[in-house]
Motif scaffolding. Structure first.
Motif, PDB file in Angstrom:
ATOM      1  N   LYS A  68      12.992   8.428  15.760  1.00 35.66           N
ATOM      2  CA  LYS A  68      13.647   7.162  16.072  1.00 35.66           C
ATOM      3  C   LYS A  68      15.171   7.305  16.067  1.00 35.66           C
ATOM      4  CE  LYS A  68      13.856   2.349  14.686  1.00 35.66           C
ATOM      5  NZ  LYS A  68      13.417   1.325  13.747  1.00 35.66           N
ATOM      6  N   ASP A  69      15.710   7.961  15.058  1.00 40.47           N
ATOM      7  CA  ASP A  69      17.153   8.161  14.931  1.00 40.47           C
ATOM      8  C   ASP A  69      17.498   9.539  15.499  1.00 40.47           C
ATOM      9  OD1 ASP A  69      19.775   7.697  14.223  1.00 40.47           O
ATOM     10  OD2 ASP A  69      19.521   8.546  12.215  1.00 40.47           O
ATOM     11  N   ARG A  70      17.796   9.600  16.802  1.00 36.54           N
ATOM     12  CA  ARG A  70      18.009  10.868  17.481  1.00 36.54           C
ATOM     13  C   ARG A  70      19.247  10.811  18.365  1.00 36.54           C
ATOM     14  NH1 ARG A  70      12.951  10.158  21.696  1.00 36.54           N
ATOM     15  NH2 ARG A  70      13.536   8.080  22.325  1.00 36.54           N
TER      16      ARG A  70
END
Length: 119
Positions: A68-70
């Motif tokens: 998700k956090d990329r």
């Protein structure tokens, strides 16, 4: 603006950000044909003057992996073309999928400037 979303590995993302990697290649398969090709009414890639026509995109949004956090970046597409694969005798390579015959091919995107990035 027409944007194509693609997942890539960190190594290739870093090469695009540094300007080292100037092209992105994707194999065209029956399940990705509509993503990469201009299609006719029967669902086959449009051909103009003997060349298959890629679907038009103004930019590609590259995502690193699936978390998700990329990291991601929006990169300009300067040009695109479809290349057909040939065997050692220069014959086009064909394969059959669900009773339909397809040509083995890839789309090649020429990358331009980085429009935006999130790291």
């Amino acid at each position: 603006m027409e944007i194509l979303n693609l997942i890539i590995k960190q190594k290739f993302f870093d090469e695009i950000m540094s300007g080292k990697k100037r092209q992105e290649y994707r194999e065209i398969r029956p399940n990705t044909q509509k993503k990469y090709c201009q299609l006719d009414a029967d669902g086959f890639c449009v051909e103009v003057n003997g060349e298959l026509q890629p679907k038009h995109y103004d930019a590609i949004r590259f995502f690193v992996g699936y978390k998700k956090d990329r990291a991601s970046a929006l990169v300009e597409v300067k040009d695109a073309k479809i290349e057909l694969f040939e065997d050692e005798n220069h014959n086009l390579i064909e394969y059959t999928h669900q009773g339909e015959t397809y040509l083995a091919a890839q789309v090649v995107y020429d990358l331009g400037k980085v429009i935006e990035k999130h790291v």
